[in-house]
Design an enzyme around this catalytic site. Structure first.
Site, PDB file in Angstrom:
ATOM      1  N   ASP A  13     -20.838 -44.517 -13.053  1.00  0.00           N
ATOM      2  CA  ASP A  13     -21.560 -44.244 -14.306  1.00  0.00           C
ATOM      3  C   ASP A  13     -20.619 -43.892 -15.451  1.00  0.00           C
ATOM      4  O   ASP A  13     -20.952 -43.086 -16.320  1.00  0.00           O
ATOM      5  CB  ASP A  13     -22.592 -43.114 -14.112  1.00  0.00           C
ATOM      6  N   LYS A  16     -19.396 -48.652 -17.389  1.00  0.00           N
ATOM      7  CA  LYS A  16     -18.739 -49.936 -17.103  1.00  0.00           C
ATOM      8  C   LYS A  16     -19.486 -51.105 -17.715  1.00  0.00           C
ATOM      9  O   LYS A  16     -18.882 -52.063 -18.165  1.00  0.00           O
ATOM     10  CB  LYS A  16     -18.629 -50.142 -15.587  1.00  0.00           C
ATOM     11  N   GLY A  17     -20.834 -51.006 -17.733  1.00  0.00           N
ATOM     12  CA  GLY A  17     -21.647 -52.121 -18.224  1.00  0.00           C
ATOM     13  C   GLY A  17     -21.198 -52.600 -19.593  1.00  0.00           C
ATOM     14  O   GLY A  17     -20.940 -53.779 -19.795  1.00  0.00           O
ATOM     15  N   GLY A  40     -25.617 -50.056 -10.948  1.00  0.00           N
ATOM     16  CA  GLY A  40     -26.529 -50.398 -12.033  1.00  0.00           C
ATOM     17  C   GLY A  40     -25.763 -50.441 -13.333  1.00  0.00           C
ATOM     18  O   GLY A  40     -25.198 -49.440 -13.744  1.00  0.00           O
ATOM     19  N   HIS A  41     -25.688 -51.613 -13.933  1.00  0.00           N
ATOM     20  CA  HIS A  41     -24.971 -51.744 -15.196  1.00  0.00           C
ATOM     21  C   HIS A  41     -25.970 -52.115 -16.290  1.00  0.00           C
ATOM     22  O   HIS A  41     -26.733 -53.059 -16.131  1.00  0.00           O
ATOM     23  CB  HIS A  41     -23.907 -52.846 -15.116  1.00  0.00           C
ATOM     24  N   ARG A 144     -19.724 -55.245  13.715  1.00  0.00           N
ATOM     25  CA  ARG A 144     -19.764 -56.677  14.021  1.00  0.00           C
ATOM     26  C   ARG A 144     -21.113 -57.126  14.570  1.00  0.00           C
ATOM     27  O   ARG A 144     -21.209 -58.029  15.385  1.00  0.00           O
ATOM     28  CB  ARG A 144     -18.618 -57.061  14.964  1.00  0.00           C
ATOM     29  N   GLN A 225     -19.489 -48.554  -8.735  1.00  0.00           N
ATOM     30  CA  GLN A 225     -19.245 -47.152  -8.372  1.00  0.00           C
ATOM     31  C   GLN A 225     -17.924 -46.654  -8.983  1.00  0.00           C
ATOM     32  O   GLN A 225     -17.404 -47.251  -9.909  1.00  0.00           O
ATOM     33  CB  GLN A 225     -19.280 -46.931  -6.855  1.00  0.00           C
ATOM     34  N   THR A 301     -30.090 -46.812 -11.613  1.00  0.00           N
ATOM     35  CA  THR A 301     -30.691 -47.364 -10.400  1.00  0.00           C
ATOM     36  C   THR A 301     -31.827 -46.487  -9.885  1.00  0.00           C
ATOM     37  O   THR A 301     -32.862 -46.982  -9.473  1.00  0.00           O
ATOM     38  CB  THR A 301     -29.600 -47.528  -9.316  1.00  0.00           C
ATOM     39  N   ARG A 304     -32.352 -40.668 -11.384  1.00  0.00           N
ATOM     40  CA  ARG A 304     -32.084 -39.238 -11.117  1.00  0.00           C
ATOM     41  C   ARG A 304     -31.225 -38.624 -12.225  1.00  0.00           C
ATOM     42  O   ARG A 304     -30.318 -39.275 -12.747  1.00  0.00           O
ATOM     43  CB  ARG A 304     -31.293 -39.094  -9.803  1.00  0.00           C
TER      44      ARG A 304
HETATM   45  P1  IMP Z   1     -25.065 -45.064  -1.425  1.00  0.00           P
HETATM   46  O1  IMP Z   1     -24.025 -45.904  -2.090  1.00  0.00           O
HETATM   47  O2  IMP Z   1     -26.471 -45.465  -1.795  1.00  0.00           O
HETATM   48  O3  IMP Z   1     -24.885 -44.968   0.059  1.00  0.00           O
HETATM   49  O4  IMP Z   1     -24.916 -43.561  -1.986  1.00  0.00           O
HETATM   50  C1  IMP Z   1     -23.780 -42.770  -1.686  1.00  0.00           C
HETATM   51  C2  IMP Z   1     -23.402 -41.916  -2.876  1.00  0.00           C
HETATM   52  O5  IMP Z   1     -22.879 -42.744  -3.898  1.00  0.00           O
HETATM   53  C3  IMP Z   1     -24.573 -41.158  -3.517  1.00  0.00           C
HETATM   54  O6  IMP Z   1     -24.091 -39.927  -4.017  1.00  0.00           O
HETATM   55  C4  IMP Z   1     -24.971 -42.054  -4.672  1.00  0.00           C
HETATM   56  O7  IMP Z   1     -25.628 -41.344  -5.692  1.00  0.00           O
HETATM   57  C5  IMP Z   1     -23.610 -42.566  -5.105  1.00  0.00           C
HETATM   58  N1  IMP Z   1     -23.647 -43.854  -5.794  1.00  0.00           N
HETATM   59  C6  IMP Z   1     -23.791 -45.074  -5.256  1.00  0.00           C
HETATM   60  N2  IMP Z   1     -23.731 -46.028  -6.177  1.00  0.00           N
HETATM   61  C7  IMP Z   1     -23.520 -45.418  -7.349  1.00  0.00           C
HETATM   62  C8  IMP Z   1     -23.322 -45.890  -8.698  1.00  0.00           C
HETATM   63  O8  IMP Z   1     -23.318 -47.087  -8.988  1.00  0.00           O
HETATM   64  N3  IMP Z   1     -23.121 -44.919  -9.633  1.00  0.00           N
HETATM   65  C9  IMP Z   1     -23.089 -43.599  -9.322  1.00  0.00           C
HETATM   66  N4  IMP Z   1     -23.249 -43.127  -8.101  1.00  0.00           N
HETATM   67  C10 IMP Z   1     -23.474 -44.019  -7.114  1.00  0.00           C
END
Ligand code: IMP
Length: 430
Positions: A13, A16-17, A40-41, A144, A225, A301, A304
């Site tokens: 967050d 990047k978008g 989510g971008h 696998r 991420q 996404t 929250r």
């Molecule tokens: P997961 O990727 O859904 O397994 O979530 C694992 C952790 O990564 C959680 O704390 C999510 O909120 C965080 N997370 C996953 N994808 C993103 C993203 O694109 N932006 C911010 N946090 C993310």
């Protein structure tokens, strides 16, 4: 530079978008190499706002292509929803401009069910995942026993593999978590649609990517991420299940690391995190609240609210070292305007000792107290500023300090959500 990677240095967050969008204008091919629809971008193209989760942003521009590499995990339902949503808005998507790796793994209904059941069973210890099935899909890949997009080409074989998987998954879902089982026939009915609609997009993306690189096309690798969510280098276990580091381009897209000639690292001017896990500079006071409201810090996404805090340069420096960064893109500088003073964490105190790294054990990181430098704040609306020299002096000092502590020069500064609200200092894809 013709092969440029964008990475986020914090917990995702970082904005990047918008930066991807700016670079996409000049790129020929935009590549996703890890993660899934947990990302989510948000992009604004031609005055229209788009929230993308899986489809690479290049697709929004005619004559550019998007490529989803084998390191990405794909939820076929969500991918088709995204393709349909974009098509309805007039974006043309076909196998000519969207290439999907036949090696990429599928996120299937039992992965989401397990992700959610596991989180629910954990109570206070939950990771706070996006619930999209990311972890369980990568688990199956490593074990696998995963199903790949290419498996959709032979549905009889696909069915055998799903049936075998369900033996174990349904046992876990019903026996351990008291959740509903996943029905084989229902899954196979959906799989027929996936096969029919998605197999035309499947290809050997590594070869396509290599050919594009050989032709001298400009390739943008769109990291998802942030490095603090990296499975190996992040705040484990409060991380995602892929590697957002630059090196992941090699595994997840299939390109030699030597072919990468530019890395732009995003640094939000303060810190945010969604989900659980240690966050040394978190602010639970009015300043944290103000940052969230002014920065509109709510997940793209999941919606929250994001946890907010001061900029943590222990985090940024670690990410810069890991990712081989050429330039920093500092985002959301405008959100800091009006705060009387700004703090930057340069070190931590762990049980009285001063450290400048992230301890491996999250319980140690939870005990770390940030050591701050305090810098004067700045005022005013920065959104019209297009040159560094036109920023308030205090803002420039803040940026210079960030660059100095990170050990990388500034390449871009974002002073507002609009694409135009940007100070460009280094022209990638020149
Ligand atoms: P997961 O990727 O859904 O397994 O979530 C694992 C952790 O990564 C959680 O704390 C999510 O909120 C965080 N997370 C996953 N994808 C993103 C993203 O694109 N932006 C911010 N946090 C993310």
């Amino acid at each position: 530079m013709s092969n440029v990677v964008i990475v986020g240095t914090q917990w995702g967050d970082e904005g990047k978008g918008k930066v991807v969008d700016i670079l996409t204008e000049k790129a020929d091919l935009v590549v996703r190499f890890q993660g899934g629809n947990n990302a989510g971008h948000t992009l604004v193209v031609g005055g229209e706002k788009y929230a993308l989760h899986l489809v690479p942003s290049g697709i929004l521009h005619p004559a550019k292509r998007g490529l989803i590499g084998g390191g990405v995990v794909i939820d076929p339902v969500e991918l088709l929803k995204e393709i349909d949503g974009l098509t309805q808005r007039g974006v043309k998507i076909s196998p000519d401009n969207l290439l999907i790796s036949e090696r990429s793994h599928l996120i299937l209904p039992y992965h989401q069910a397990l992700d959610q059941a596991r989180e629910n069973s954990k109570g206070a210890d939950k990771i706070g995942t996006t619930g999209k099935g990311i972890g369980p899909a990568y688990e199956d890949k490593s074990a696998r026993i995963g199903l790949r997009l290419g498996d959709l080409r032979d549905l009889a074989h696909f069915r055998d593999k799903v049936k075998e998987a369900l033996g174990e998954k349904n046992h876990l879902l019903t026996g351990l978590y008291g959740a509903a089982p996943v029905n084989l026939e229902e899954l196979m009915a959906q799989a027929e649609t996936w096969a029919q609609r998605l197999t035309p997009y499947l290809t050997d993306t590594r070869r396509q990517l290599q050919a594009a690189v050989n032709r001298g096309e400009r390739v943008l690798f769109e990291g998802a991420q942030g490095i603090m969510l990296d499975l190996d280098h992040g705040t484990y276990p409060f991380v995602t299940s892929s590697n957002p580091v630059t090196g992941s381009v090699t595994a997840g897209a299939g390109l030699s690391p030597r072919a990468i000639d530019g890395v732009l690292a995003l640094v939000k001017a303060y810190s945010t995190r969604v989900g659980s896990g240690p966050f040394p500079t978190e602010l639970s006071d009015q300043t944290g609240h103000d940052l969230r409201e002014r920065g509109l810090e709510y997940g793209t996404t999941t919606g929250r609210p994001r946890r907010c805090g001061w900029l943590d340069m222990v985090v940024v420096k670690t990410s810069v070292e890991l990712c081989g960064v050429d330039h920093l893109a500092v985002t959301k500088l405008d959100v800091l305007a009006g705060l009387p003073e700004l703090k930057i964490a340069t070190h931590y105190l762990l049980d009285g000792a001063r450290i400048d790294y992230l301890p491996a054990d999250y319980r140690d990181l939870e005990r770390c107290r940030p050591v701050y430098e305090t810098w004067p704040g700045f005022e005013g609306n920065l959104s019209g500023v297009r040159r560094l020299g036109d920023l308030p002096l205090a803002a420039r000092r803040y940026l210079n300090r960030v660059s100095e502590l990170a050990g990388a020069p500034l390449g871009l500064v974002s002073v507002g959500p609009d694409r135009a609200e940007t100070i460009i200092l280094h022209d990638y894809f020149k």
